[in-house]
Design an enzyme around this catalytic site. Structure first.
Site: not given
Ligand code: BV8
Ligand code: ZN
Length: 247
Positions: A67, A103, A120, A128, A151, A154, A193, A217, A235
């Site tokens: 990626r 993003n 994010h 590490c 690393c 370490c 989304s 969107n 967009a």
């Molecule tokens: C948290 C980085 C507190 C990594 C990402 C159970 C246990 C633990 C947590 C949870 C749980 N249940 C729920 C949660 C919370 C969880 C969550 O929300 N889960 C979801 C799945 C339900 N959130 C977390 O865990 C967050 N931390 O809550 O901490 C905590 C701690 C411990 C325990 C509980 C709570 C951390 C979330 C961050 C995850 N990291 N990214 C990486 O990139 O690899 S998330 C990643 O996915 C993205 O960053 C983004 O946020 C998400 C994807 O969403 P989008 O960006 O919207 O992309 P997507 O593909 O979904 O949609 C694209 C959109 O674009 C569509 O709508 C499409 O129609 C549109 N589109 C397409 N083309 C176009 C367009 N629009 C315009 N023009 C175009 N051309």
């Molecule tokens: Zn290290």
């Protein structure tokens, strides 16, 4: 669109939330896009967490290396540049502009956006998991070698500097984003989304404070019904029309 342009012309404070959709036209797959290649049988949520790294470090490190390579090869598109231009116009007339992104591809910064809050993290940086030291020169494991990248200081496993599922978001960044959403005159939610929290709550915060919040969107997101307005379209096509008019 006319109402939104008029609101932007009057706005002092503008906040924008972007998701993977704004980078789709740059050729970066979104999370909703089906995974391909080695990772086609995994959902992002299954790879973007600590357990996955500990269980299968080569698979997770190779996914991020793949990626990261895509992000480096691709370029910002008209949508990114339009937002950078909008920021310049709002700031030039004495206003404030906050770009909050989910993003990790850094395309907003490459397009010239300045006030960017990366909720994010950033896929271009690695560190590490044990000593926390930078591991930028480490090439994450490729599946050929079969050995995970470790690393040099370490021997701990290397991970990307992104926020994984179940991990807290950077506190100061999230707080700044929440304040920006609550105080914006205009809030734009673009290409997300809106299923991942707490990021997806930001447009809802703006609405709870009675602010004018617009979704852009190609299809309605999970929070479309709560928005003041939804503009359907790409967009990269809509934003230039919106952001390149004199404010
Ligand atoms: C948290 C980085 C507190 C990594 C990402 C159970 C246990 C633990 C947590 C949870 C749980 N249940 C729920 C949660 C919370 C969880 C969550 O929300 N889960 C979801 C799945 C339900 N959130 C977390 O865990 C967050 N931390 O809550 O901490 C905590 C701690 C411990 C325990 C509980 C709570 C951390 C979330 C961050 C995850 N990291 N990214 C990486 O990139 O690899 S998330 C990643 O996915 C993205 O960053 C983004 O946020 C998400 C994807 O969403 P989008 O960006 O919207 O992309 P997507 O593909 O979904 O949609 C694209 C959109 O674009 C569509 O709508 C499409 O129609 C549109 N589109 C397409 N083309 C176009 C367009 N629009 C315009 N023009 C175009 N051309
Ligand atoms: Zn290290």
């Amino acid at each position: 669109m006319k109402k939104l342009i008029q609101a932007l012309q009057k706005a002092e404070r503008v906040a924008v939330l972007t998701g993977a959709g704004i980078s789709a036209e740059s050729g970066i797959p979104t999370f909703r896009d089906a995974q391909t290649g080695l990772w086609e049988k995994f959902k992002p949520e299954e790879l973007a967490n600590v357990r996955a790294l500990l269980k299968n470090p080569v698979l997770v490190q190779a996914w991020y290396a793949w990626r990261k390579q895509i992000c480096l090869e691709k370029a910002p598109n008209a949508g990114h540049f339009a937002l950078a231009n909008l920021e310049k116009q709002i700031v030039a007339k004495g206003g404030s502009f906050t770009l909050i992104t989910q993003n990790v591809d850094r395309l907003h910064q490459r397009a010239g956006s300045e006030n960017v809050l990366e909720l994010h993290g950033n896929i271009l940086r690695n560190y590490c998991i044990d000593c926390g030291k930078d591991a930028d020169d480490e090439t994450l494991a490729s599946t050929e070698s079969g050995e995970p990248a470790r690393c040099v200081h370490c021997n701990g496993l290397i991970r990307p500097d992104v926020v994984w599922f179940g991990e807290m978001l950077p506190e100061k960044t999230l707080h700044e984003a929440q304040v920006a959403a609550a105080s914006a005159d205009v809030f734009l939610s673009i290409g997300t989304s809106a299923v991942v929290y707490p990021a997806a709550d930001l447009p809802l915060i703006a609405r709870r404070y009675g602010k004018y919040a617009v979704e852009i969107n190609v299809e309605e997101s999970a929070i479309a019904e709560y928005m003041s307005e939804v503009i359907l379209g790409k967009a990269g096509e809509i934003l230039p029309k919106l952001c390149n008019v004199p404010l």
